[in-house]
Design a protein around this motif. Structure first.
Motif, PDB file in Angstrom:
ATOM      1  N   VAL A 302       0.669  -0.831   0.028  1.00 63.97           N
ATOM      2  CA  VAL A 302      -0.291   0.058  -0.021  1.00 63.97           C
ATOM      3  C   VAL A 302       0.879   1.525   0.000  1.00 63.97           C
ATOM      4  N   LYS A 303       0.816   2.296  -1.195  1.00 65.20           N
ATOM      5  CA  LYS A 303       1.438   3.188  -0.961  1.00 65.20           C
ATOM      6  C   LYS A 303      -0.014   4.571  -1.072  1.00 65.20           C
ATOM      7  N   VAL A 304       0.216   5.317  -0.168  1.00 68.16           N
ATOM      8  CA  VAL A 304      -0.744   6.601  -0.449  1.00 68.16           C
ATOM      9  C   VAL A 304       0.106   7.573  -0.419  1.00 68.16           C
ATOM     10  N   SER A 305       0.275   8.642  -1.313  1.00 70.88           N
ATOM     11  CA  SER A 305       0.413   9.783  -1.479  1.00 70.88           C
ATOM     12  C   SER A 305      -0.582  11.186  -1.023  1.00 70.88           C
ATOM     13  N   ILE A 306      -0.193  12.227  -0.252  1.00 65.89           N
ATOM     14  CA  ILE A 306      -1.198  13.232   0.519  1.00 65.89           C
ATOM     15  C   ILE A 306      -0.764  14.557   0.261  1.00 65.89           C
ATOM     16  N   ASP A 307      -1.340  15.420  -0.687  1.00 66.79           N
ATOM     17  CA  ASP A 307      -1.433  16.961  -1.463  1.00 66.79           C
ATOM     18  C   ASP A 307      -1.676  17.343  -0.290  1.00 66.79           C
ATOM     19  N   LEU A 308      -0.893  17.921   0.932  1.00 69.77           N
ATOM     20  CA  LEU A 308      -0.980  18.947   1.760  1.00 69.77           C
ATOM     21  C   LEU A 308      -1.618  19.976   1.486  1.00 69.77           C
ATOM     22  N   THR A 309      -1.858  20.217   0.236  1.00 70.49           N
ATOM     23  CA  THR A 309      -2.412  22.039   0.182  1.00 70.49           C
ATOM     24  C   THR A 309      -3.896  21.928   0.298  1.00 70.49           C
ATOM     25  N   SER A 310      -4.566  20.550   0.253  1.00 67.34           N
ATOM     26  CA  SER A 310      -5.336  20.127  -0.164  1.00 67.34           C
ATOM     27  C   SER A 310      -5.949  19.993   1.201  1.00 67.34           C
ATOM     28  N   VAL A 311      -5.770  20.132   2.251  1.00 68.33           N
ATOM     29  CA  VAL A 311      -5.917  20.570   3.140  1.00 68.33           C
ATOM     30  C   VAL A 311      -7.570  21.147   3.387  1.00 68.33           C
ATOM     31  N   ALA A 312      -8.376  21.244   4.595  1.00 64.09           N
ATOM     32  CA  ALA A 312      -9.936  21.759   4.580  1.00 64.09           C
ATOM     33  C   ALA A 312     -10.373  21.056   6.339  1.00 64.09           C
ATOM     34  N   SER A 313     -10.372  23.038   6.646  1.00 64.36           N
ATOM     35  CA  SER A 313     -10.772  22.424   7.947  1.00 64.36           C
ATOM     36  C   SER A 313     -11.922  23.204   8.745  1.00 64.36           C
ATOM     37  N   GLY A 314     -12.303  23.982   7.697  1.00 68.70           N
ATOM     38  CA  GLY A 314     -13.379  24.180   7.280  1.00 68.70           C
ATOM     39  C   GLY A 314     -13.710  25.973   8.282  1.00 68.70           C
ATOM     40  N   ASP A 315     -12.209  26.128   7.590  1.00 63.82           N
ATOM     41  CA  ASP A 315     -11.920  27.447   7.944  1.00 63.82           C
ATOM     42  C   ASP A 315     -10.928  28.158   7.132  1.00 63.82           C
ATOM     43  N   GLY A 316     -11.217  29.396   6.085  1.00 66.79           N
ATOM     44  CA  GLY A 316      -9.715  28.847   4.854  1.00 66.79           C
ATOM     45  C   GLY A 316      -8.312  29.690   5.436  1.00 66.79           C
ATOM     46  N   ASP A 317      -8.635  30.567   6.468  1.00 62.49           N
ATOM     47  CA  ASP A 317      -7.791  31.672   6.642  1.00 62.49           C
ATOM     48  C   ASP A 317      -7.185  30.794   7.972  1.00 62.49           C
ATOM     49  N   ARG A 318      -7.150  29.711   8.822  1.00 63.54           N
ATOM     50  CA  ARG A 318      -6.209  29.023   9.017  1.00 63.54           C
ATOM     51  C   ARG A 318      -5.704  27.834   8.624  1.00 63.54           C
ATOM     52  N   ASP A 319      -6.951  27.396   6.812  1.00 60.60           N
ATOM     53  CA  ASP A 319      -5.934  26.489   5.761  1.00 60.60           C
ATOM     54  C   ASP A 319      -5.102  27.058   5.674  1.00 60.60           C
ATOM     55  N   SER A 320      -4.867  28.832   5.163  1.00 57.80           N
ATOM     56  CA  SER A 320      -3.974  28.742   4.503  1.00 57.80           C
ATOM     57  C   SER A 320      -2.637  28.971   5.770  1.00 57.80           C
ATOM     58  N   SER A 321      -2.537  28.749   7.097  1.00 59.07           N
ATOM     59  CA  SER A 321      -1.768  29.078   7.878  1.00 59.07           C
ATOM     60  C   SER A 321      -1.282  27.946   8.213  1.00 59.07           C
ATOM     61  N   LEU A 322      -2.102  26.678   8.073  1.00 58.26           N
ATOM     62  CA  LEU A 322      -1.507  25.129   7.674  1.00 58.26           C
ATOM     63  C   LEU A 322      -0.690  24.988   6.942  1.00 58.26           C
ATOM     64  N   ARG A 323      -0.608  25.765   5.623  1.00 60.90           N
ATOM     65  CA  ARG A 323      -0.303  25.149   4.638  1.00 60.90           C
ATOM     66  C   ARG A 323       1.024  26.048   4.780  1.00 60.90           C
ATOM     67  N   SER A 324       1.528  27.150   5.381  1.00 56.96           N
ATOM     68  CA  SER A 324       2.703  27.800   5.433  1.00 56.96           C
ATOM     69  C   SER A 324       3.724  27.376   6.060  1.00 56.96           C
ATOM     70  N   ASP A 325       4.664  28.130   5.632  1.00 52.24           N
ATOM     71  CA  ASP A 325       5.859  27.309   6.101  1.00 52.24           C
ATOM     72  C   ASP A 325       6.365  27.461   8.206  1.00 52.24           C
ATOM     73  N   SER A 326       5.541  27.961   8.490  1.00 52.68           N
ATOM     74  CA  SER A 326       5.325  27.553   9.954  1.00 52.68           C
ATOM     75  C   SER A 326       4.551  26.680  10.229  1.00 52.68           C
ATOM     76  N   PHE A 327       3.673  25.797   9.345  1.00 60.55           N
ATOM     77  CA  PHE A 327       3.412  24.440   9.345  1.00 60.55           C
ATOM     78  C   PHE A 327       3.915  23.573   8.692  1.00 60.55           C
ATOM     79  N   PHE A 328       3.090  23.366   7.827  1.00 57.12           N
ATOM     80  CA  PHE A 328       3.131  22.201   6.574  1.00 57.12           C
ATOM     81  C   PHE A 328       4.564  22.674   5.511  1.00 57.12           C
ATOM     82  N   ASN A 329       4.424  23.666   5.303  1.00 57.52           N
ATOM     83  CA  ASN A 329       5.640  24.305   4.863  1.00 57.52           C
ATOM     84  C   ASN A 329       4.953  23.599   3.398  1.00 57.52           C
ATOM     85  N   VAL A 330       4.067  24.021   2.171  1.00 58.03           N
ATOM     86  CA  VAL A 330       4.206  23.272   1.740  1.00 58.03           C
ATOM     87  C   VAL A 330       4.738  23.404   0.250  1.00 58.03           C
ATOM     88  N   ASP A 331       5.506  24.469  -0.016  1.00 62.77           N
ATOM     89  CA  ASP A 331       6.496  25.204  -1.031  1.00 62.77           C
ATOM     90  C   ASP A 331       7.513  24.453  -0.841  1.00 62.77           C
TER      91      ASP A 331
END
Length: 421
Positions: A302-331
């Motif tokens: 089994v192999k699962v590859s998750i795109d972290l940019t697709s995180v959705a928690s019901g609050d777009g402002d919070r999701d932007s913070s989760l994607r930022s270099d302070s958390f997932f650092n999706v770049d």
């Protein structure tokens, strides 16, 4: 300065701030609407609140440096009440946006000020502090909406139509009690109409299905039996067909059957808390390569590859913070990958995938217990595990602390699939 009115700067600031306050009232009543532009309204609410704070300080400065026009004759109690109400307006014009600023400063998320970022105030970033400032902000909002604004408007109308004095001319030069149909009514009426129109009609997006899930919230997973499902599905930029073929298995797994995932019944979800508030979200984009046979675990993979940019928690402002270099650092680390080629089985439906999770550039062992039921060519899987984000170095600065966001997040995966061939 005309003795009947304030100076032009004070008049302009009065109507500008009045319009913005009314706009914020009607905009605030719509913050709970769930549509595609709810986040835009939230950010606009924050930006306009900061603007009101700045303009209120300017208005106060103008008031202190320029004399007000004389008040018309009136009873002493009425004069004292008018002065108290005016002082109260200065207090709430500063206090309301200030408590809002304090409230959003309890979060590590960026504070928007139109196209810029506004600094945080040095307050504790925890749930109790947030609740305190939120209660203060709400109390001031009720005070200004249900008491101060109605009193101010009614008092002005009383002076104009009953007392027939010059009070209205303080802020609308030339608006004398006679004639009643004075064209200068366009100023107060226009300000009210624009504030209501923009506040109620601005940023009205497309209604979201299941609006309680908020901005960009993923669709709810299909309900499954207790012994059902663990998740792996292709829900990213793939075609929106009802199933996605699972392929590209390793050579060691060629003897195990491949599985096709039903996207409508599959989900990778997570839950945690933020300052004591429950947070539930999901990742809506991921790819899977699954070859699995419960009778031949040695050749399963089994192999699962998750795109972290697709995180959705019901609050777009919070999701932007989760994607930022302070958390997932999706770049730098756009994906999280779970891969397992070793499985153990405790009974007919209970298994454990002994694999590795790569997250934030760090790879560590990760066991995923799951249940599996197969009926004919259809399978249902469910499983869950806790992941310690700090072990992978996820979270820097304020996000590195575990008082607001716990170290461990609960990950639950659900899957409905059909066997190929």
């Amino acid at each position: 300065m005309d003795r009947k009115s304030y100076n032009h700067v004070a008049i302009a600031l009065h109507w500008l701030i009045a319009g913005l306050i009314l706009f914020m009232i009607f905009l605030g009543w719509r913050l709970g609407d769930h549509d595609s532009l709810r986040l835009s309204r939230v950010n606009l609410h924050k930006s306009v609140g900061i603007l009101i704070l700045l303009l209120s300080f300017v208005r106060l400065g103008v008031r202190l440096t320029h004399k007000a026009p004389p008040e018309p004759p009136m009873p002493k109690w009425q004069l004292m009440a008018a002065q108290a109400l005016h002082i109260g307006f200065y207090v709430v014009m500063i206090g309301m946006p200030l408590t809002g600023w304090l409230m959003v400063s309890t979060s590590a998320r960026d504070i928007p000020f139109f196209i810029w970022h506004w600094p945080h105030l040095p307050v504790p970033q925890n749930h109790d502090t947030h609740e305190l400032f939120e209660a203060m902000h709400g109390l001031i909002a009720k005070l200004i909406i249900y008491l101060m604004v109605p009193l101010h408007v009614l008092a002005a109308l009383k002076h104009h139509f009953i007392d027939k004095d010059e009070v209205m001319e303080h802020m609308v030069p030339g608006l004398t009690p006679k004639p009643v149909l004075n064209w200068r009514w366009i100023v107060p009426v226009g300000v009210i109409a624009l504030a209501v129109g923009f506040g109620y009609g601005l940023d009205r997006g497309i209604p979201e299905k299941g609006g309680e899930h908020g901005d960009h919230a993923p669709p709810p997973a299909a309900s499954v039996a207790p012994e059902s499902a663990i998740a792996s599905a292709e829900t990213s930029a793939a075609p929106s067909s009802s199933a996605v073929a699972l392929s590209e298995t390793s050579s060691a797994a060629t003897a195990a059957p491949l599985w096709t995932v039903d996207k409508s019944a599959s989900k990778i979800a997570f839950s945690t808390t933020f300052s004591g508030e429950a947070i539930n979200g999901a990742f809506s984009a991921y790819t899977t390569n699954i070859a699995f046979d419960p009778a031949h675990l040695d050749v399963s993979h089994v192999k699962v590859s998750i795109d972290l940019t697709s995180v959705a928690s019901g609050d777009g402002d919070r999701d932007s913070s989760l994607r930022s270099d302070s958390f997932f650092n999706v770049d730098s680390f756009p994906k999280a990958v779970f891969e397992a080629a070793k499985f153990s089985q405790s009974d007919a439906t209970h298994f454990v995938a002994h694999g590795k999770l790569t997250l934030h550039g760090v790879t560590k062992p990760c066991d995923l217990p799951f249940t599996l039921t197969i009926k004919g060519k259809n399978a249902q899987v469910s499983g869950a595990t806790d992941i310690d984000r700090t072990a992978f170095g996820v979270g820097t600065g304020d996000w590195a602390k575990t008082d607001a966001v716990p170290a461990k997040a609960h990950v639950a995966i659900s899957l409905k699939a059909s066997r190929n061939g």
